[in-house]
Design a protein around this motif. Structure first.
Motif, PDB file in Angstrom:
ATOM      1  N   TRP A 156       0.526   6.070  33.094  1.00  0.00           N
ATOM      2  CA  TRP A 156       0.275   4.641  32.920  1.00  0.00           C
ATOM      3  C   TRP A 156       0.080   3.946  34.251  1.00  0.00           C
ATOM      4  O   TRP A 156      -0.705   3.006  34.360  1.00  0.00           O
ATOM      5  CB  TRP A 156       1.417   3.989  32.146  1.00  0.00           C
ATOM      6  CG  TRP A 156       1.380   4.343  30.707  1.00  0.00           C
ATOM      7  CD1 TRP A 156       2.213   5.197  30.055  1.00  0.00           C
ATOM      8  CD2 TRP A 156       0.406   3.903  29.752  1.00  0.00           C
ATOM      9  NE1 TRP A 156       1.835   5.299  28.745  1.00  0.00           N
ATOM     10  CE2 TRP A 156       0.735   4.518  28.526  1.00  0.00           C
ATOM     11  CE3 TRP A 156      -0.688   3.044  29.813  1.00  0.00           C
ATOM     12  CZ2 TRP A 156       0.007   4.299  27.372  1.00  0.00           C
ATOM     13  CZ3 TRP A 156      -1.420   2.845  28.664  1.00  0.00           C
ATOM     14  CH2 TRP A 156      -1.081   3.459  27.457  1.00  0.00           C
ATOM     15  N   GLU A 157       0.796   4.428  35.262  1.00  0.00           N
ATOM     16  CA  GLU A 157       0.649   3.788  36.561  1.00  0.00           C
ATOM     17  C   GLU A 157      -0.757   3.999  37.116  1.00  0.00           C
ATOM     18  O   GLU A 157      -1.374   3.078  37.655  1.00  0.00           O
ATOM     19  CB  GLU A 157       1.695   4.351  37.526  1.00  0.00           C
ATOM     20  CG  GLU A 157       1.896   3.454  38.724  1.00  0.00           C
ATOM     21  CD  GLU A 157       2.958   4.000  39.654  1.00  0.00           C
ATOM     22  OE1 GLU A 157       2.704   4.041  40.858  1.00  0.00           O
ATOM     23  OE2 GLU A 157       4.023   4.389  39.150  1.00  0.00           O
ATOM     24  N   LEU A 206      -3.389   4.573  35.349  1.00  0.00           N
ATOM     25  CA  LEU A 206      -4.309   3.813  34.513  1.00  0.00           C
ATOM     26  C   LEU A 206      -4.340   2.346  34.927  1.00  0.00           C
ATOM     27  O   LEU A 206      -5.406   1.731  35.038  1.00  0.00           O
ATOM     28  CB  LEU A 206      -3.857   3.944  33.056  1.00  0.00           C
ATOM     29  CG  LEU A 206      -4.926   3.910  31.984  1.00  0.00           C
ATOM     30  CD1 LEU A 206      -6.001   4.920  32.272  1.00  0.00           C
ATOM     31  CD2 LEU A 206      -4.292   4.199  30.636  1.00  0.00           C
ATOM     32  N   SER A 207      -3.162   1.808  35.177  1.00  0.00           N
ATOM     33  CA  SER A 207      -3.154   0.388  35.534  1.00  0.00           C
ATOM     34  C   SER A 207      -3.705   0.193  36.943  1.00  0.00           C
ATOM     35  O   SER A 207      -4.272  -0.856  37.251  1.00  0.00           O
ATOM     36  CB  SER A 207      -1.757  -0.201  35.365  1.00  0.00           C
ATOM     37  OG  SER A 207      -1.044  -0.146  36.545  1.00  0.00           O
ATOM     38  N   ARG A 260      -7.416   0.101  36.445  1.00  0.00           N
ATOM     39  CA  ARG A 260      -7.800  -1.179  35.858  1.00  0.00           C
ATOM     40  C   ARG A 260      -7.783  -2.287  36.915  1.00  0.00           C
ATOM     41  O   ARG A 260      -8.705  -3.094  36.999  1.00  0.00           O
ATOM     42  CB  ARG A 260      -6.852  -1.521  34.722  1.00  0.00           C
ATOM     43  CG  ARG A 260      -7.130  -2.850  34.115  1.00  0.00           C
ATOM     44  CD  ARG A 260      -6.254  -3.138  32.927  1.00  0.00           C
ATOM     45  NE  ARG A 260      -6.286  -4.552  32.625  1.00  0.00           N
ATOM     46  CZ  ARG A 260      -5.375  -5.417  33.015  1.00  0.00           C
ATOM     47  NH1 ARG A 260      -4.336  -5.006  33.701  1.00  0.00           N
ATOM     48  NH2 ARG A 260      -5.482  -6.687  32.727  1.00  0.00           N
ATOM     49  N   SER A 261      -6.728  -2.281  37.749  1.00  0.00           N
ATOM     50  CA  SER A 261      -6.651  -3.307  38.792  1.00  0.00           C
ATOM     51  C   SER A 261      -7.793  -3.145  39.781  1.00  0.00           C
ATOM     52  O   SER A 261      -8.403  -4.126  40.206  1.00  0.00           O
ATOM     53  CB  SER A 261      -5.332  -3.205  39.545  1.00  0.00           C
ATOM     54  OG  SER A 261      -4.266  -3.151  38.663  1.00  0.00           O
ATOM     55  N   GLY A 284     -10.925  -4.514  38.369  1.00  0.00           N
ATOM     56  CA  GLY A 284     -10.960  -5.971  38.434  1.00  0.00           C
ATOM     57  C   GLY A 284     -11.280  -6.474  39.832  1.00  0.00           C
ATOM     58  O   GLY A 284     -12.052  -7.410  40.017  1.00  0.00           O
ATOM     59  N   ALA A 329      -5.700  12.187  25.625  1.00  0.00           N
ATOM     60  CA  ALA A 329      -5.678  10.790  25.199  1.00  0.00           C
ATOM     61  C   ALA A 329      -5.946   9.878  26.391  1.00  0.00           C
ATOM     62  O   ALA A 329      -6.648   8.873  26.275  1.00  0.00           O
ATOM     63  CB  ALA A 329      -4.340  10.455  24.580  1.00  0.00           C
ATOM     64  N   PHE A 330      -5.402  10.247  27.542  1.00  0.00           N
ATOM     65  CA  PHE A 330      -5.603   9.399  28.716  1.00  0.00           C
ATOM     66  C   PHE A 330      -6.988   9.584  29.293  1.00  0.00           C
ATOM     67  O   PHE A 330      -7.557   8.655  29.856  1.00  0.00           O
ATOM     68  CB  PHE A 330      -4.535   9.684  29.766  1.00  0.00           C
ATOM     69  CG  PHE A 330      -3.240   9.024  29.437  1.00  0.00           C
ATOM     70  CD1 PHE A 330      -3.011   7.725  29.824  1.00  0.00           C
ATOM     71  CD2 PHE A 330      -2.269   9.684  28.711  1.00  0.00           C
ATOM     72  CE1 PHE A 330      -1.840   7.085  29.498  1.00  0.00           C
ATOM     73  CE2 PHE A 330      -1.085   9.055  28.376  1.00  0.00           C
ATOM     74  CZ  PHE A 330      -0.863   7.755  28.775  1.00  0.00           C
ATOM     75  N   LYS A 334      -9.695   9.816  27.706  1.00  0.00           N
ATOM     76  CA  LYS A 334     -10.582   8.868  27.028  1.00  0.00           C
ATOM     77  C   LYS A 334     -10.410   7.466  27.604  1.00  0.00           C
ATOM     78  O   LYS A 334     -11.372   6.723  27.759  1.00  0.00           O
ATOM     79  CB  LYS A 334     -10.271   8.851  25.532  1.00  0.00           C
ATOM     80  CG  LYS A 334     -10.842  10.033  24.786  1.00  0.00           C
ATOM     81  CD  LYS A 334     -12.354   9.955  24.698  1.00  0.00           C
ATOM     82  CE  LYS A 334     -12.921  11.200  24.042  1.00  0.00           C
ATOM     83  NZ  LYS A 334     -14.320  11.420  24.343  1.00  0.00           N
ATOM     84  N   ARG A 335      -9.179   7.126  27.903  1.00  0.00           N
ATOM     85  CA  ARG A 335      -8.952   5.801  28.498  1.00  0.00           C
ATOM     86  C   ARG A 335      -9.632   5.695  29.853  1.00  0.00           C
ATOM     87  O   ARG A 335     -10.227   4.681  30.187  1.00  0.00           O
ATOM     88  CB  ARG A 335      -7.456   5.570  28.672  1.00  0.00           C
ATOM     89  CG  ARG A 335      -6.736   5.275  27.387  1.00  0.00           C
ATOM     90  CD  ARG A 335      -5.269   5.127  27.658  1.00  0.00           C
ATOM     91  NE  ARG A 335      -4.508   5.121  26.422  1.00  0.00           N
ATOM     92  CZ  ARG A 335      -4.202   4.017  25.755  1.00  0.00           C
ATOM     93  NH1 ARG A 335      -4.575   2.849  26.208  1.00  0.00           N
ATOM     94  NH2 ARG A 335      -3.521   4.078  24.637  1.00  0.00           N
ATOM     95  N   GLN A 364     -12.192   7.281  30.790  1.00  0.00           N
ATOM     96  CA  GLN A 364     -13.646   7.215  30.586  1.00  0.00           C
ATOM     97  C   GLN A 364     -14.073   5.833  30.127  1.00  0.00           C
ATOM     98  O   GLN A 364     -15.137   5.353  30.480  1.00  0.00           O
ATOM     99  CB  GLN A 364     -14.073   8.269  29.565  1.00  0.00           C
ATOM    100  CG  GLN A 364     -13.871   9.675  30.078  1.00  0.00           C
ATOM    101  CD  GLN A 364     -14.249  10.721  29.071  1.00  0.00           C
ATOM    102  OE1 GLN A 364     -14.451  10.425  27.908  1.00  0.00           O
ATOM    103  NE2 GLN A 364     -14.321  11.962  29.514  1.00  0.00           N
ATOM    104  N   HIS A 365     -13.230   5.202  29.325  1.00  0.00           N
ATOM    105  CA  HIS A 365     -13.560   3.853  28.890  1.00  0.00           C
ATOM    106  C   HIS A 365     -13.528   2.869  30.058  1.00  0.00           C
ATOM    107  O   HIS A 365     -14.296   1.922  30.097  1.00  0.00           O
ATOM    108  CB  HIS A 365     -12.588   3.395  27.813  1.00  0.00           C
ATOM    109  CG  HIS A 365     -13.024   3.775  26.432  1.00  0.00           C
ATOM    110  ND1 HIS A 365     -14.125   3.225  25.834  1.00  0.00           N
ATOM    111  CD2 HIS A 365     -12.523   4.660  25.553  1.00  0.00           C
ATOM    112  CE1 HIS A 365     -14.272   3.753  24.628  1.00  0.00           C
ATOM    113  NE2 HIS A 365     -13.314   4.630  24.436  1.00  0.00           N
ATOM    114  N   LEU A 366     -12.621   3.120  30.985  1.00  0.00           N
ATOM    115  CA  LEU A 366     -12.507   2.203  32.117  1.00  0.00           C
ATOM    116  C   LEU A 366     -13.686   2.324  33.074  1.00  0.00           C
ATOM    117  O   LEU A 366     -14.021   1.387  33.785  1.00  0.00           O
ATOM    118  CB  LEU A 366     -11.204   2.464  32.867  1.00  0.00           C
ATOM    119  CG  LEU A 366      -9.981   1.733  32.330  1.00  0.00           C
ATOM    120  CD1 LEU A 366      -8.731   2.234  32.998  1.00  0.00           C
ATOM    121  CD2 LEU A 366     -10.113   0.243  32.543  1.00  0.00           C
TER     122      LEU A 366
END
Lengths: 360, 254
Positions: free
Chosen positions: A223-224, A226-227, A230-231, A234, A255-256, A258-259, A261-263
């Motif tokens: 999660w770290e 991933l975030s 995301r940051s 941005g 599962a991650f 895919k996340r 790849q979406h990002l």
């Protein structure tokens, strides 16, 4: 030249766009976006002009071959030539060593000395007589000729003077137990290149190699990471920068993955091809010269809802004259390897099944 | 001819009334964001006085503004006329890495903001539907550092606004993320609450330049419908253009 002509209201946009075009190495694209060269002319062409300014590019590595480094090196080398600020992070102990591996632009002796004079001649001739008619057009052409994208000689290291005087930040991902320091470096980096009034004065390049490699302490904190991505996305979006992150997809849980790849705004994967794969060799022409395969899964769509549908998604990576990296359409698509989803598994299967057979 | 085509999605979704929950799901290969833009444009139609509260986690305002402008809808003007509320959550960081309490605070504050906006607009006279749009749900989870329970709580709070003020919801989520079993609640619960589920998928044969993918619309129908067979599934192809999206049944495109 053309300034003597009175300009109406509709022309004001042209003037402002000409101003942004002055930024070295930035090309204007559709929908108010700008492009930054990836350092590989063919890849720029495939992506419709290059990496979109403000986008996040993710490169899925091949676990067996360092083909992603080719992309990162060309990307960063191109930035140095355009004198753009760079930020590089890698899990190596000494990330500055990366600078020594950057390729040098193709020597201007062979090809360019042949091309340049004729082009200049043409310009001169136009300048002499037809400038009043063709003034604007030649201007545009000359802007393009200021080497938006260079051909790089992979065998020749970049000369030292390119990166001695420039701002190149290098960070090792090993130093810290989490991603906070890297994020801070990225935010100061993007704050420096973005102007408060929203106008971009220069473009920056961020490259992060092997983000989730096991050498980093944070590689188990899904999660770290991933975030962080995301940051970073941005941050990059609001500034004039392109961030390229390469990562080994096998180390990210499905599962991650895919996340991730979406990002990604632009998603590319590279894949080595096994040395002696008879089936593949039969299917593809020019198999012997191939270095690997490059697939484009997603192209950045900023300011538009229309998806980019490419004519082909898988390309072969080759070396022209053993120096310059070129991408070519596969002459005959492999039956099982061409679609994006089955790409990883099918390639691995055919590779492992063939390792026993040596065929000379 | 063209008109009836453009309405294939409208037809499948049904008439626009308050208190509807629409869940849009897409995958890496095919983005479903255009469905969101469609609903955004529809809600901001000049004839109605509906209000949209847009919670953006994935793109800045300029992105939506440019896209909607090409579709003939000026978000800046709507924003000035208090019909469009844009909440930029691009940099929302709930966790702060200090403690678990802070994590919920970020989402709570966001909910407070939404509720406040809904209260203000519903107290104004005139019949208007307030639509809450979220782009996209999976990023809320990232912002909340993976605590899906907090995200679910947040969504439940939002759904209570439906009962209280008759708000509509349009949420975008990525279906393929939740393929593994332990991640399921975040896709199943919104699906349970939804009246209409729209899934965007690539064609089995891959994408082409004239067919960008297919939409599967599951319309559960509303409670006030009398018939038992109110649930409908429709499937059609689409092609996204800058200003309009073509919807057509397989093989009927000229």
């Amino acid at each position: 030249m053309a300034s003597s002509r009175p300009r109406g209201g509709s022309f004001s946009r042209n003037i402002s766009s000409a101003a942004t075009a002055q930024i070295p190495g930035v090309k204007l694209g559709p929908n108010g976006t700008s492009f930054l060269s990836s350092g590989i002319p063919d890849l720029d062409q495939i992506l419709g002009g290059g990496f979109t300014l403000g986008s996040l590019v993710m490169v899925m590595e091949d676990p067996e071959a360092p083909h992603h480094m080719l992309l990162l090196r060309n990307f960063m080398s191109q930035g140095l030539i355009h004198k753009q600020p760079l930020l590089y992070a890698s899990p190596e102990r000494d990330p500055r060593g990366f600078l020594g591996t950057l390729p040098s632009p193709m020597a201007s002796k062979e090809e360019k000395s042949n091309e340049r004079p004729s082009e200049q001649d043409a310009n001169l001739r136009i300048a002499w007589q037809y400038k009043k008619y063709f003034g604007e057009q030649t201007e545009v052409q000359r802007g393009g000729k200021a080497e938006y994208c260079n051909d790089f000689d992979l065998r020749k290291p970049l000369e030292r003077h390119f990166y001695s005087g420039q701002r190149v930040d290098c960070i090792s991902l090993r130093d810290s137990p989490n991603l906070v320091p890297l994020l801070e470096r990225c935010s100061t980096f993007s704050a420096q290149i973005s102007k408060s009034d929203g106008n971009i004065t220069c473009a920056g390049r961020i490259a992060i190699q092997s983000l989730c490699s096991p050498q980093c302490d944070f590689s188990d904190k899904d999660w770290e990471m991933l975030s962080f991505i995301r940051s970073l996305k941005g941050m990059v979006r609001s500034s004039g920068a392109v961030a390229v992150i390469s990562f080994p997809p096998s180390l990210v849980s499905p599962a991650f993955l895919k996340r991730w790849q979406h990002l990604a705004d632009t998603l590319i994967s590279v894949k080595a091809i096994p040395d002696e794969d008879k089936e593949l060799a039969k299917l593809l022409t020019g198999y012997q010269d191939m270095l690997g395969l490059l697939s484009v899964h997603k192209v950045a769509r900023i300011n538009t809802q229309v998806p980019a549908i490419l004519e082909a998604t898988t390309f072969s990576m080759k070396l022209r004259k053993r120096r310059a990296l070129v991408l070519e359409c596969l002459n005959q698509a492999p039956v099982d390897g061409s679609s994006g989803s089955s790409y990883g598994t099918s390639g691995a299967c055919s590779g492992s099944s063939k390792t026993g057979n040596l065929d000379f | 001819m063209d008109n009836s085509r453009a309405n294939l999605l409208e037809e499948a979704v049904g008439i626009n009334k308050g208190g509807r929950v629409v869940a849009v799901e897409d995958c890496v290969e095919t983005s479903g964001a255009f469905v969101l833009y469609h609903f955004l444009k529809r809600s901001l139609h000049p004839d109605s006085s509906d209000v949209v509260i847009f919670i953006a986690f994935s793109h800045p305002f300029s992105h939506y503004e440019r896209i909607l402008r090409k579709m003939g809808c000026n978000l800046t003007v709507h924003r000035k006329n208090h019909r469009f509320v844009f909440l930029d959550m691009l940099t929302l960081e709930c966790p702060d890495r200090n403690g678990k309490e802070r994590r919920q605070d970020g989402l709570l504050a966001l909910y407070g903001e939404i509720e406040k906006a809904v209260e203000i607009y519903s107290s104004l006279e005139g019949s208007r539907t307030i639509t809450i749009m979220i782009d996209d749900v999976s990023l809320i989870e990232v912002a909340a550092n993976g605590s899906s329970n907090h995200v679910l709580d947040f969504l439940h709070y939002c759904y209570t606004l439906k009962a209280k003020y008759g708000c509509s919801f349009v949420t975008l989520n990525h279906e393929d993320i939740y393929s593994s079993a332990n991640m399921l609640p975040l896709i199943l619960q919104p699906e349970y609450f939804a009246d209409v589920i729209i899934k965007a998928e690539p064609l089995a044969t891959g994408l082409a330049s004239d067919v960008h993918g297919q939409l599967t619309v599951l319309n559960k129908g509303s409670v006030c419908d009398l018939g038992g067979s109110s649930s409908k599934v429709r499937n059609f192809h689409f092609r996204v253009k800058e200003n309009i999206v073509d919807y057509f049944y397989p093989g009927t495109q000229t």
